[in-house]
Scaffold this active site. Structure first.
Site, PDB file in Angstrom:
ATOM      1  N   LYS A  29       0.521  -1.217   0.358  1.00  0.00           N
ATOM      2  CA  LYS A  29      -0.032  -0.535  -0.308  1.00  0.00           C
ATOM      3  C   LYS A  29       0.886   1.445   0.112  1.00  0.00           C
ATOM      4  O   LYS A  29       0.015   2.425  -0.694  1.00  0.00           O
ATOM      5  CB  LYS A  29      -1.318   0.120   1.353  1.00  0.00           C
ATOM      6  CG  LYS A  29      -2.164  -1.483   1.170  1.00  0.00           C
ATOM      7  CD  LYS A  29      -2.700  -1.070   2.440  1.00  0.00           C
ATOM      8  CE  LYS A  29      -2.608  -1.182   3.819  1.00  0.00           C
ATOM      9  NZ  LYS A  29      -0.994  -2.194   4.049  1.00  0.00           N
ATOM     10  N   ARG A  83      -9.984   0.560   8.930  1.00  0.00           N
ATOM     11  CA  ARG A  83      -9.396  -0.958   8.733  1.00  0.00           C
ATOM     12  C   ARG A  83     -10.517  -1.660   9.830  1.00  0.00           C
ATOM     13  O   ARG A  83     -10.552  -2.595  10.323  1.00  0.00           O
ATOM     14  CB  ARG A  83      -7.979  -0.681   9.710  1.00  0.00           C
ATOM     15  CG  ARG A  83      -6.662  -0.986   9.168  1.00  0.00           C
ATOM     16  CD  ARG A  83      -5.760  -0.869  10.465  1.00  0.00           C
ATOM     17  NE  ARG A  83      -5.003  -1.524  10.168  1.00  0.00           N
ATOM     18  CZ  ARG A  83      -3.521  -1.092   9.421  1.00  0.00           C
ATOM     19  NH1 ARG A  83      -3.380  -0.087   9.106  1.00  0.00           N
ATOM     20  NH2 ARG A  83      -2.648  -1.779   9.453  1.00  0.00           N
ATOM     21  N   ARG A 134      11.482  -5.724   4.219  1.00  0.00           N
ATOM     22  CA  ARG A 134      11.624  -4.681   4.583  1.00  0.00           C
ATOM     23  C   ARG A 134      11.538  -4.289   6.019  1.00  0.00           C
ATOM     24  O   ARG A 134      12.209  -3.162   6.256  1.00  0.00           O
ATOM     25  CB  ARG A 134       9.484  -4.252   5.336  1.00  0.00           C
ATOM     26  CG  ARG A 134       9.451  -2.623   4.774  1.00  0.00           C
ATOM     27  CD  ARG A 134       8.450  -2.358   4.276  1.00  0.00           C
ATOM     28  NE  ARG A 134       7.215  -2.659   5.636  1.00  0.00           N
ATOM     29  CZ  ARG A 134       5.414  -2.710   5.591  1.00  0.00           C
ATOM     30  NH1 ARG A 134       5.635  -2.317   4.975  1.00  0.00           N
ATOM     31  NH2 ARG A 134       4.854  -2.669   6.436  1.00  0.00           N
ATOM     32  N   ARG A 175      11.551  -1.047  10.991  1.00  0.00           N
ATOM     33  CA  ARG A 175      10.502  -1.203  12.003  1.00  0.00           C
ATOM     34  C   ARG A 175      10.483  -2.031  12.751  1.00  0.00           C
ATOM     35  O   ARG A 175      10.334  -3.956  12.332  1.00  0.00           O
ATOM     36  CB  ARG A 175       9.317  -1.506  10.643  1.00  0.00           C
ATOM     37  CG  ARG A 175       8.834   0.217  10.363  1.00  0.00           C
ATOM     38  CD  ARG A 175       7.330  -0.380   9.326  1.00  0.00           C
ATOM     39  NE  ARG A 175       6.044  -0.506  10.295  1.00  0.00           N
ATOM     40  CZ  ARG A 175       5.453  -0.481   9.258  1.00  0.00           C
ATOM     41  NH1 ARG A 175       5.471  -0.204   8.231  1.00  0.00           N
ATOM     42  NH2 ARG A 175       4.010  -1.800   9.814  1.00  0.00           N
ATOM     43  N   ARG A 182      -0.428  -9.771  13.013  1.00  0.00           N
ATOM     44  CA  ARG A 182      -1.363  -8.274  12.084  1.00  0.00           C
ATOM     45  C   ARG A 182      -2.236  -8.761  11.500  1.00  0.00           C
ATOM     46  O   ARG A 182      -2.586  -8.255  10.614  1.00  0.00           O
ATOM     47  CB  ARG A 182       0.016  -7.734  11.830  1.00  0.00           C
ATOM     48  CG  ARG A 182       0.585  -6.772  13.141  1.00  0.00           C
ATOM     49  CD  ARG A 182       2.178  -6.378  12.235  1.00  0.00           C
ATOM     50  NE  ARG A 182       2.271  -5.089  11.547  1.00  0.00           N
ATOM     51  CZ  ARG A 182       3.188  -4.748  10.807  1.00  0.00           C
ATOM     52  NH1 ARG A 182       3.980  -5.340  10.914  1.00  0.00           N
ATOM     53  NH2 ARG A 182       3.109  -3.656   9.339  1.00  0.00           N
TER      54      ARG A 182
END
Ligand code: AMP
Length: 191
Positions: free
Chosen positions: A14, A89, A128, A134, A146
């Site tokens: 996204k 969400r 990532r 992160r 998640r």
């Protein structure tokens, strides 16, 4: 105005696609995840509260993110539209977004839902995590949570937009450019 909800599970691409879309269509990018990470970096009370949820891969309470996005929408002037990334969400967030945009006389145009296989999501997120630092992308159990939270709490949002005739599933597998091309085709049809 062109208002887009860019939807999909964590790791669907996204953020990457939103950057390309805003450049091409001159939209304002509102990513709740990015806003929360900025709050966290600035050590604000909101950031510190958000950390408790983000560290576990849980969603923040609806009211907190709705108020946050509401104030960002209020502060934005003169744009071609918004691209919402990581929001809504939950169905409650989607309902609240409709009300916020109704006040501005500018409804959601389309909801683009990136569809990506689970194995690929985990692979992309771990990749990532190695470059972004992160913490929620570095721990496989947080990643699993998640994705579980997305499946349980977030997927009903598809039905919300489907009922409004705005839901557009997009194949999110392939290269960044291939996926971008698919997204642009659907956006151009909505213009
Ligand atoms: P993201 O960068 O979109 O993956 O978001 C990172 C984290 O921020 C999520 O795992 C949640 O803890 C929190 N978050 C971001 N957007 C929302 C939202 N719309 N509602 C609730 N929590 C959110």
């Amino acid at each position: 105005m062109l208002n887009i909800v860019l939807f999909g599970p964590p790791g669907a691409g996204k953020g990457t696609q939103a950057e390309k879309i805003i450049e091409k269509y001159q939209l304002i990018h509102l990513s709740t995840g990015d806003i929360l990470r900025a709050e966290l970096a600035a050590q604000t009370p909101l950031g510190q509260e958000a950390k408790k949820y983000m560290d576990k891969g849980e969603l923040l309470p609806d009211k907190v993110v709705i108020d946050m996005i509401g104030s960002k929408i209020e502060k934005s002037h003169d744009s071609n539209g918004f691209i919402f990334d990581g929001f809504p969400r939950t169905t409650a967030q989607a309902e609240a977004l409709d009300i916020l945009l109704h006040k501005k006389n500018t409804p959601i145009s389309i909801m683009l839902s990136l569809e990506v296989e689970k194995n690929e999501l985990v692979k992309r997120l771990l990749g990532r995590g190695q470059v972004s630092g992160r913490s929620d992308d570095q721990d496989e159990s947080i990643i699993e949570n998640r994705i579980k939270v997305y499946n349980n709490e977030t997927t009903p949002v598809k039905g919300f937009y489907e009922k409004q005739g705005k839901y557009r599933p997009i194949d999110g597998m392939g290269t960044i450019d291939e996926i971008f091309e698919r997204l642009c085709k659907v956006i151009d049809e909505a213009l």
